[in-house]
Design a protein around this motif. Sequence first.
Motif, PDB file in Angstrom:
ATOM      1  N   GLY A 197       0.955  -1.238   0.016  1.00  0.00           N
ATOM      2  CA  GLY A 197      -0.163  -0.103   0.079  1.00  0.00           C
ATOM      3  C   GLY A 197       0.752   1.189   0.157  1.00  0.00           C
ATOM      4  O   GLY A 197       0.784   2.301  -0.904  1.00  0.00           O
ATOM      5  N   ARG A 198       1.833   1.357   0.983  1.00  0.00           N
ATOM      6  CA  ARG A 198       2.861   2.341   0.781  1.00  0.00           C
ATOM      7  C   ARG A 198       3.418   2.438  -0.231  1.00  0.00           C
ATOM      8  O   ARG A 198       3.736   3.743  -0.871  1.00  0.00           O
ATOM      9  N   SER A 199       3.863   1.282  -1.169  1.00  0.00           N
ATOM     10  CA  SER A 199       4.692   1.670  -2.399  1.00  0.00           C
ATOM     11  C   SER A 199       3.602   2.061  -3.513  1.00  0.00           C
ATOM     12  O   SER A 199       3.964   2.990  -4.330  1.00  0.00           O
ATOM     13  N   MET A 200       2.387   1.708  -3.319  1.00  0.00           N
ATOM     14  CA  MET A 200       1.475   2.135  -4.313  1.00  0.00           C
ATOM     15  C   MET A 200       1.155   3.433  -4.212  1.00  0.00           C
ATOM     16  O   MET A 200       1.123   4.379  -5.122  1.00  0.00           O
ATOM     17  N   ALA A 226       3.262   5.659  -3.126  1.00  0.00           N
ATOM     18  CA  ALA A 226       4.571   6.352  -3.551  1.00  0.00           C
ATOM     19  C   ALA A 226       4.582   6.367  -4.845  1.00  0.00           C
ATOM     20  O   ALA A 226       4.847   7.397  -5.603  1.00  0.00           O
ATOM     21  N   LEU A 227       4.303   5.325  -5.689  1.00  0.00           N
ATOM     22  CA  LEU A 227       4.138   5.293  -6.969  1.00  0.00           C
ATOM     23  C   LEU A 227       3.042   6.227  -7.782  1.00  0.00           C
ATOM     24  O   LEU A 227       3.293   6.917  -8.620  1.00  0.00           O
ATOM     25  N   GLY A 228       1.794   6.237  -6.856  1.00  0.00           N
ATOM     26  CA  GLY A 228       0.869   7.242  -7.244  1.00  0.00           C
ATOM     27  C   GLY A 228       1.215   8.821  -7.475  1.00  0.00           C
ATOM     28  O   GLY A 228       1.022   9.620  -8.024  1.00  0.00           O
ATOM     29  N   ARG A 229       2.046   9.019  -6.323  1.00  0.00           N
ATOM     30  CA  ARG A 229       2.560  10.175  -6.170  1.00  0.00           C
ATOM     31  C   ARG A 229       3.411  10.681  -7.302  1.00  0.00           C
ATOM     32  O   ARG A 229       3.649  11.704  -7.924  1.00  0.00           O
ATOM     33  N   LEU A 230       4.482   9.760  -7.634  1.00  0.00           N
ATOM     34  CA  LEU A 230       5.167   9.818  -8.637  1.00  0.00           C
ATOM     35  C   LEU A 230       4.526   9.960 -10.056  1.00  0.00           C
ATOM     36  O   LEU A 230       5.070  10.905 -10.858  1.00  0.00           O
ATOM     37  N   GLU A 231       3.428   9.297 -10.208  1.00  0.00           N
ATOM     38  CA  GLU A 231       2.912   9.166 -11.413  1.00  0.00           C
ATOM     39  C   GLU A 231       2.073  10.699 -11.534  1.00  0.00           C
ATOM     40  O   GLU A 231       1.937  11.215 -12.596  1.00  0.00           O
ATOM     41  N   ALA A 232       1.621  10.990 -10.396  1.00  0.00           N
ATOM     42  CA  ALA A 232       0.864  12.268 -10.628  1.00  0.00           C
ATOM     43  C   ALA A 232       1.584  13.366 -10.917  1.00  0.00           C
ATOM     44  O   ALA A 232       1.336  14.407 -11.548  1.00  0.00           O
ATOM     45  N   ALA A 284      10.264  -6.615 -18.794  1.00  0.00           N
ATOM     46  CA  ALA A 284      11.058  -6.267 -17.707  1.00  0.00           C
ATOM     47  C   ALA A 284      10.380  -5.947 -16.445  1.00  0.00           C
ATOM     48  O   ALA A 284      10.573  -6.013 -15.244  1.00  0.00           O
ATOM     49  N   GLN A 285       9.058  -5.452 -16.635  1.00  0.00           N
ATOM     50  CA  GLN A 285       8.187  -5.264 -15.588  1.00  0.00           C
ATOM     51  C   GLN A 285       7.836  -6.303 -14.648  1.00  0.00           C
ATOM     52  O   GLN A 285       7.391  -6.308 -13.577  1.00  0.00           O
ATOM     53  N   GLY A 286       7.700  -7.346 -15.186  1.00  0.00           N
ATOM     54  CA  GLY A 286       7.596  -8.653 -14.474  1.00  0.00           C
ATOM     55  C   GLY A 286       8.250  -9.006 -13.419  1.00  0.00           C
ATOM     56  O   GLY A 286       8.248  -9.761 -12.339  1.00  0.00           O
ATOM     57  N   VAL A 287       9.721  -8.311 -13.299  1.00  0.00           N
ATOM     58  CA  VAL A 287      10.590  -8.688 -11.762  1.00  0.00           C
ATOM     59  C   VAL A 287      10.306  -7.444 -11.135  1.00  0.00           C
ATOM     60  O   VAL A 287      11.080  -7.716 -10.026  1.00  0.00           O
ATOM     61  N   LEU A 288       9.203  -6.608 -11.271  1.00  0.00           N
ATOM     62  CA  LEU A 288       9.281  -5.810 -10.317  1.00  0.00           C
ATOM     63  C   LEU A 288       8.379  -6.148  -8.960  1.00  0.00           C
ATOM     64  O   LEU A 288       7.560  -6.945  -9.154  1.00  0.00           O
ATOM     65  N   VAL A 289       8.568  -5.704  -7.869  1.00  0.00           N
ATOM     66  CA  VAL A 289       7.915  -6.201  -6.658  1.00  0.00           C
ATOM     67  C   VAL A 289       6.870  -5.927  -6.589  1.00  0.00           C
ATOM     68  O   VAL A 289       6.077  -6.880  -5.955  1.00  0.00           O
ATOM     69  N   LEU A 290       6.285  -4.762  -6.925  1.00  0.00           N
ATOM     70  CA  LEU A 290       4.832  -4.361  -6.684  1.00  0.00           C
ATOM     71  C   LEU A 290       3.910  -5.000  -8.026  1.00  0.00           C
ATOM     72  O   LEU A 290       4.328  -4.887  -8.827  1.00  0.00           O
ATOM     73  N   PRO A 291       3.217  -6.012  -7.619  1.00  0.00           N
ATOM     74  CA  PRO A 291       2.292  -6.753  -8.599  1.00  0.00           C
ATOM     75  C   PRO A 291       1.808  -5.564  -9.540  1.00  0.00           C
ATOM     76  O   PRO A 291       1.370  -4.426  -9.190  1.00  0.00           O
ATOM     77  N   VAL A 292       1.115  -6.247 -10.519  1.00  0.00           N
ATOM     78  CA  VAL A 292       0.469  -5.399 -11.651  1.00  0.00           C
ATOM     79  C   VAL A 292      -0.848  -4.920 -10.953  1.00  0.00           C
ATOM     80  O   VAL A 292      -1.122  -3.450 -11.339  1.00  0.00           O
ATOM     81  N   PRO A 293      -1.794  -5.311 -10.364  1.00  0.00           N
ATOM     82  CA  PRO A 293      -2.944  -4.732  -9.799  1.00  0.00           C
ATOM     83  C   PRO A 293      -2.341  -3.465  -8.845  1.00  0.00           C
ATOM     84  O   PRO A 293      -3.427  -2.239  -9.031  1.00  0.00           O
ATOM     85  N   TRP A 294      -1.613  -3.617  -8.084  1.00  0.00           N
ATOM     86  CA  TRP A 294      -0.965  -2.474  -7.198  1.00  0.00           C
ATOM     87  C   TRP A 294      -0.456  -1.399  -8.232  1.00  0.00           C
ATOM     88  O   TRP A 294      -0.766  -0.325  -7.862  1.00  0.00           O
ATOM     89  N   ARG A 295       0.129  -1.698  -9.228  1.00  0.00           N
ATOM     90  CA  ARG A 295       0.773  -0.680  -9.988  1.00  0.00           C
ATOM     91  C   ARG A 295      -0.397   0.209 -10.850  1.00  0.00           C
ATOM     92  O   ARG A 295      -0.479   1.314 -10.921  1.00  0.00           O
ATOM     93  N   VAL A 296      -1.472  -0.557 -11.243  1.00  0.00           N
ATOM     94  CA  VAL A 296      -2.592  -0.275 -11.850  1.00  0.00           C
ATOM     95  C   VAL A 296      -3.301   0.851 -10.851  1.00  0.00           C
ATOM     96  O   VAL A 296      -3.978   1.772 -11.288  1.00  0.00           O
ATOM     97  N   GLY A 297      -3.278   0.207  -9.602  1.00  0.00           N
ATOM     98  CA  GLY A 297      -3.934   1.224  -8.535  1.00  0.00           C
ATOM     99  C   GLY A 297      -3.118   2.589  -8.460  1.00  0.00           C
ATOM    100  O   GLY A 297      -3.923   3.516  -8.111  1.00  0.00           O
ATOM    101  N   ALA A 298      -1.882   2.450  -8.489  1.00  0.00           N
ATOM    102  CA  ALA A 298      -0.975   3.709  -8.660  1.00  0.00           C
ATOM    103  C   ALA A 298      -1.415   4.798  -9.459  1.00  0.00           C
ATOM    104  O   ALA A 298      -1.677   6.049  -9.681  1.00  0.00           O
ATOM    105  N   HIS A 299      -1.849   4.061 -10.599  1.00  0.00           N
ATOM    106  CA  HIS A 299      -2.248   5.038 -12.005  1.00  0.00           C
ATOM    107  C   HIS A 299      -3.594   5.543 -11.778  1.00  0.00           C
ATOM    108  O   HIS A 299      -3.757   6.756 -12.085  1.00  0.00           O
ATOM    109  N   LEU A 300      -4.452   4.674 -11.179  1.00  0.00           N
ATOM    110  CA  LEU A 300      -5.681   5.296 -10.931  1.00  0.00           C
ATOM    111  C   LEU A 300      -5.711   6.492  -9.564  1.00  0.00           C
ATOM    112  O   LEU A 300      -6.356   7.510  -9.976  1.00  0.00           O
TER     113      LEU A 300
END
Length: 528
Positions: free
Chosen positions: A21-24, A26-32, A105-121
Amino acid sequence: MTGNSVPSRDRVAEKLVARRGRSMLALGRLEARLAVRHPVTIVAVLSFVGLCVYALLIGGANSYPVLQDEDRWIQYPVMVLLGGAALVVGNLAVLRGHRHGTTAAQGVLVLPVPWRVGAHLLAVLLFGGLATVLVLIWAVVMSAAPGAAGRMNPYELMSGPMVVVLLGALGVLLGQLFRSLFVAPLTLLGLAVATGAYSSPDAPGNPWLGWFLPVAAQRDPMPLPTHLLARPAAWHLGYLAGVLVLVIVAALFRAGGRRVGAAAVVGLLLAVGGGVGQVTAPGDEVVADRILASRDPARQQTCVAVDQVRYCVFPDFVAWVDGWDAVLRAVLLRVPPAEARRPMAVRQRVWAHGYLHGGSVVTPRQQQLRAATWRAGDLAAGTPNTVTVGTRWGEGEYELGLAALVAYEVLAREGAGVFGTLCGARAVLVGWLAGQASPGAATALREMQARNVEGAHLGEPSFGSGVTLPAQELALVVSLLDRPVEVVAAAVLRSWAELSRIDTVTGRAGEILGVPVPSAPADAGCLA
């Protein structure tokens, strides 16, 4: 040990979820941050601000905004510009790996895809906040205008930012479904065209279908008082919220998220409930009020007396009385004092029921029947000598129309609903009195002459009522406007009796006023 192992695994799972959740976030803030610096976002915001500033600076009717129209008008540019930016930028962010060839290469990321999509949202919320700030600034500026009429609906105002977030989430979903850069712009184009086409009163199809678009178009031919609107704005906002939840659920599910069932149910309930509520027909009371406002507005109006003139308006539009009075006084200033002191009324009218769509023709007989209905209502209300105004007002054409109707009423004392061609000296007199009423009226009259070789219609644009000046009389009026006002006014007062007679021809009026023109045969279709 076995008993302690389960709680231990639960604690590990909770820590993992919290870490993700914290990673999501942080990624969300970066994407923003990336989104707000994107060229598409910058261009969209500057275009929106520029459009609003331009609307304020061009004057005219924008100096007298109808607030219950402004809260709906702003939704379309919010959707196209700010919502379009959210749609495109959100879509590009999801497609970043595809565009740069790093998807594998994104397959090796620690944060799973649903969480990365959550960051985009989550990043999309930035566009919603930005839209909210800009819409509120616009609302404050418009409400503070000295000529503002009516009031804004908070549900209408918040629909714009909701649409922005919805389109941003849709951009994320489209990035999950299609690996193409063209899908998002084409989707925006389709929504813009459909909404723009459906906003016209002449658009085909059931008007309630428009409520299922992101921006619900209003299909009335003129601004309506707030008590006649009955727009289901709250239901539409709920509908948009439901669709937003469903789009978010679809994006997360497509990314591999599975615990979205409860959210899907909530979104479905909101979308269905709001959708049903927003297409419910107005109640019988609202329909009855609309019919009454169209046929007998006096029963819903308040009257303000200024000297010998009564201004009868719907409560939302009382702020316009001063503007109307300024134009009326400018006309009465140039007529004989005995005529200026006679009682008169200005009544606001609205077409809220049974209006005709574009392409329909109003016959002279229909005009006569409408005028008779208006005059009967005015007589019953104690205002027989009435001039008509609508629910739009501003510098230029509207000032000119009111001034012309006042001038004709001073001459004819016929009451509301005048319609026809005015010829001879009376046409010159009405045209000059109207044109000199304000700088905007004079400019509008000159522009009409430049556009129309056969003459010009002066009156209330919303109803078509008013008088038409033939080309010869119009040319003489424009010539008079180029002369000093006081010189012409003195000649008008000296020769008022002759100029106001029905049988005084245009050539004679030119001689009296110092602008000779050739005589012309009388037009059999002229007003008596």
